[in-house]
Design a protein around this motif. Structure first.
Motif, PDB file in Angstrom:
ATOM      1  N   ARG A 190     -91.919  59.093  30.039  1.00  0.00           N
ATOM      2  CA  ARG A 190     -91.194  58.140  31.182  1.00  0.00           C
ATOM      3  C   ARG A 190     -89.659  58.074  31.083  1.00  0.00           C
ATOM      4  O   ARG A 190     -89.137  57.896  32.189  1.00  0.00           O
ATOM      5  N   ARG A 191     -89.187  58.493  29.880  1.00  0.00           N
ATOM      6  CA  ARG A 191     -87.755  58.723  29.888  1.00  0.00           C
ATOM      7  C   ARG A 191     -87.220  60.236  29.647  1.00  0.00           C
ATOM      8  O   ARG A 191     -85.988  60.512  29.447  1.00  0.00           O
ATOM      9  N   SER A 192     -88.163  61.045  30.104  1.00  0.00           N
ATOM     10  CA  SER A 192     -87.933  62.634  30.187  1.00  0.00           C
ATOM     11  C   SER A 192     -87.671  62.990  28.820  1.00  0.00           C
ATOM     12  O   SER A 192     -86.637  64.063  28.647  1.00  0.00           O
ATOM     13  N   ILE A 193     -88.108  62.425  27.718  1.00  0.00           N
ATOM     14  CA  ILE A 193     -88.167  63.071  26.220  1.00  0.00           C
ATOM     15  C   ILE A 193     -89.142  63.599  25.916  1.00  0.00           C
ATOM     16  O   ILE A 193     -90.386  63.098  26.360  1.00  0.00           O
ATOM     17  N   THR A 194     -89.288  64.991  25.550  1.00  0.00           N
ATOM     18  CA  THR A 194     -90.268  65.750  25.062  1.00  0.00           C
ATOM     19  C   THR A 194     -90.531  65.441  23.506  1.00  0.00           C
ATOM     20  O   THR A 194     -89.373  65.314  22.845  1.00  0.00           O
ATOM     21  N   VAL A 195     -91.756  65.628  23.379  1.00  0.00           N
ATOM     22  CA  VAL A 195     -92.245  65.423  21.748  1.00  0.00           C
ATOM     23  C   VAL A 195     -93.119  66.453  21.615  1.00  0.00           C
ATOM     24  O   VAL A 195     -94.258  66.349  22.111  1.00  0.00           O
ATOM     25  N   ASN A 196     -93.039  67.319  20.564  1.00  0.00           N
ATOM     26  CA  ASN A 196     -93.748  68.567  20.439  1.00  0.00           C
ATOM     27  C   ASN A 196     -93.948  68.445  18.906  1.00  0.00           C
ATOM     28  O   ASN A 196     -93.136  68.045  18.131  1.00  0.00           O
ATOM     29  N   ALA A 197     -94.773  69.353  18.256  1.00  0.00           N
ATOM     30  CA  ALA A 197     -94.936  69.624  16.934  1.00  0.00           C
ATOM     31  C   ALA A 197     -95.396  71.153  16.826  1.00  0.00           C
ATOM     32  O   ALA A 197     -95.733  71.770  17.377  1.00  0.00           O
ATOM     33  N   VAL A 198     -94.678  71.879  15.701  1.00  0.00           N
ATOM     34  CA  VAL A 198     -94.670  72.870  15.287  1.00  0.00           C
ATOM     35  C   VAL A 198     -95.457  73.005  13.871  1.00  0.00           C
ATOM     36  O   VAL A 198     -95.432  72.180  13.055  1.00  0.00           O
ATOM     37  N   ALA A 199     -96.585  74.143  13.872  1.00  0.00           N
ATOM     38  CA  ALA A 199     -97.401  74.047  12.588  1.00  0.00           C
ATOM     39  C   ALA A 199     -96.819  75.356  11.916  1.00  0.00           C
ATOM     40  O   ALA A 199     -97.734  76.524  12.371  1.00  0.00           O
ATOM     41  N   PRO A 200     -95.850  75.441  11.249  1.00  0.00           N
ATOM     42  CA  PRO A 200     -95.609  76.859  10.446  1.00  0.00           C
ATOM     43  C   PRO A 200     -96.400  77.274   9.368  1.00  0.00           C
ATOM     44  O   PRO A 200     -97.018  76.479   8.679  1.00  0.00           O
ATOM     45  N   LEU A 201     -96.286  78.496   9.101  1.00  0.00           N
ATOM     46  CA  LEU A 201     -96.939  79.018   7.822  1.00  0.00           C
ATOM     47  C   LEU A 201     -95.791  80.126   7.425  1.00  0.00           C
ATOM     48  O   LEU A 201     -95.350  81.147   7.985  1.00  0.00           O
ATOM     49  N   ALA A 202     -94.958  79.695   6.209  1.00  0.00           N
ATOM     50  CA  ALA A 202     -94.001  80.651   5.989  1.00  0.00           C
ATOM     51  C   ALA A 202     -93.708  80.819   4.259  1.00  0.00           C
ATOM     52  O   ALA A 202     -94.225  79.730   3.732  1.00  0.00           O
TER      53      ALA A 202
END
Length: 263
Positions: A190-202
Motif C-alpha cells: 500500500r506504500r509501494s514498497i517492495t519486499v523480496n528475498a533471495v536464496a543464494p548458494l555461494a
C-alpha cells in the motif's frame, strides 16, 4: 509525471541504475553481503556497510571508496534494536534522510544434529536471522519512501525452502524469514514498497564447513545442476536487479540463486 505513473519504459541500462539511492547492507563485511555492497556502490548508490566486525566493515567500505564509490562503515549487531535504529539513521544520512534499500543479509550458523541442538544455539541463529531482519525492517519503516523506490531485500536459503540435516535452527530461521517477507510484502504494498528475498548458494565463510568436508561437498555438488559453487560476485547482480526500477512490480517473491538446487 513519473515513469511509474505513465508506464513509459526507462531506456537502456539506466533502468538498473541506483544513482541517488541510499542503501544499508547488513553482514557486509564479507561474502555475499560485501559483494552486494560493492555492486550497489558501482551502480551509483551510497552504501552503509554494516557488520558485527567493525574492521571487516571498514575494509569493505575503504575498498568501495578507493574504487570511486560512496560508502561508510558501521559496526552493527543486528540483534540489538537500538543499534538497528542508529544504523538506519546513519544510512539515511548518506542521502537526504531517506533510506531507499535495506538488505537483511547478516547471519550465523551453529550446526548440530537435533538431539544435540541446545536452546542457546537455537536462539542464537533465530535471533540473528529472524529478529535481525525484524529489527532492521521495523527501524527502516519511517525512512523508506512511498514513491516506488523503497526496497527491502531479505536473505533466506534453500534450507528455509526444503529443510536441512544438522541445522534445524538455521532451516527454521530461514523459513521464518520467508514468512516475514511475504507478510511484509502484502502490508507494505500500500506504500509501494517492495519486499523480496533471495536464496543464494555461494562459496562463503557460511558454507566453508560443507565445502571443506569432502563427503558433504560431494553430496552438495551432486544436488546442484550447474555442478559448482557460485562466487559471491555472481550473486550480487540479483540484488541490484531487485533494488532497481526494473523490479518495481515484483514483490513477495523468493528467488533462489543456487545453480538450480531448488527446482
Amino acid at each position: 509525471m513519473s515513469t511509474q505513473e505513465t508506464g513509459t519504459a526507462i531506456p537502456g541500462i539506466e533502468i538498473f541504475g541506483l544513482t541517488g539511492r541510499t542503501a544499508l547492507v547488513t553482514g557486509a563485511g564479507g561474502g555475499v553481503g560485501a559483494a552486494v555492497a560493492r555492486a550497489f556502490a558501482a551502480c551509483g548508490a551510497a552504501v552503509l556497510v554494516t557488520d558485527i566486525d567493525k574492521d571487516a566493515a571498514a575494509a569493505v567500505s575503504a575498498e568501495i571508496q578507493a574504487a570511486g564509490g560512496t560508502a561508510e562503515p558501521f559496526a552493527l549487531d543486528v540483534t540489538d534494536a537500538d543499534a538497528a535504529r542508529d544504523a538506519v539513521a546513519a544510512a539515511a544520512a548518506l542521502g537526504d534522510g531517506t533510506l531507499h534499500i535495506l538488505v537483511n543479509n547478516a547471519g550465523v550458523i551453529a550446526p548440530a544434529m537435533f538431539p544435540n541442538l541446545d536452546e542457546t544455539k537455537f536462539r542464537r541463529v533465530l535471533d540473528t536471522h529472524l529478529m535481525g531482519t525484524y529489527h532492521l525492517s521495523q527501524a527502516a519503516l519511517d525512512r523508506l519512501p512511498d514513491d516506488g523506490s523503497g526496497r527491502i531485500i531479505n536473505v533466506t536459503s534453500a534450507a528455509g525452502l526444503t529443510g536441512t540435516i544438522g541445522q534445524a535452527n538455521y532451516g527454521a530461521a530461514k523459513a521464518a524469514v520467508i514468512g516475514l517477507t511475504k507478510s511484509l510484502a502484502k502490508e507494505l504494498a500500500r506504500r509501494s514498497i517492495t519486499v523480496n528475498a533471495v536464496a543464494p548458494l555461494a562459496a562463503t565463510a557460511m558454507t566453508e564447513n560443507i565445502r571443506s568436508n569432502e563427503k558433504l561437498a560431494e553430496k552438495t555438488l551432486a544436488r546442484i545442476p550447474l555442478a559448482r559453487w557460485a562466487y559471491p560476485d555472481e550473486i550480487a547482480p540479483t540484488f541490484v536487479f531487485l533494488a532497481s526500477a526494473a523490479a518495481g512490480y515484483i514483490t513477495g517473491q523468493i528467488l533462489p540463486v543456487d545453480g538450480g538446487t531448488v527446482i
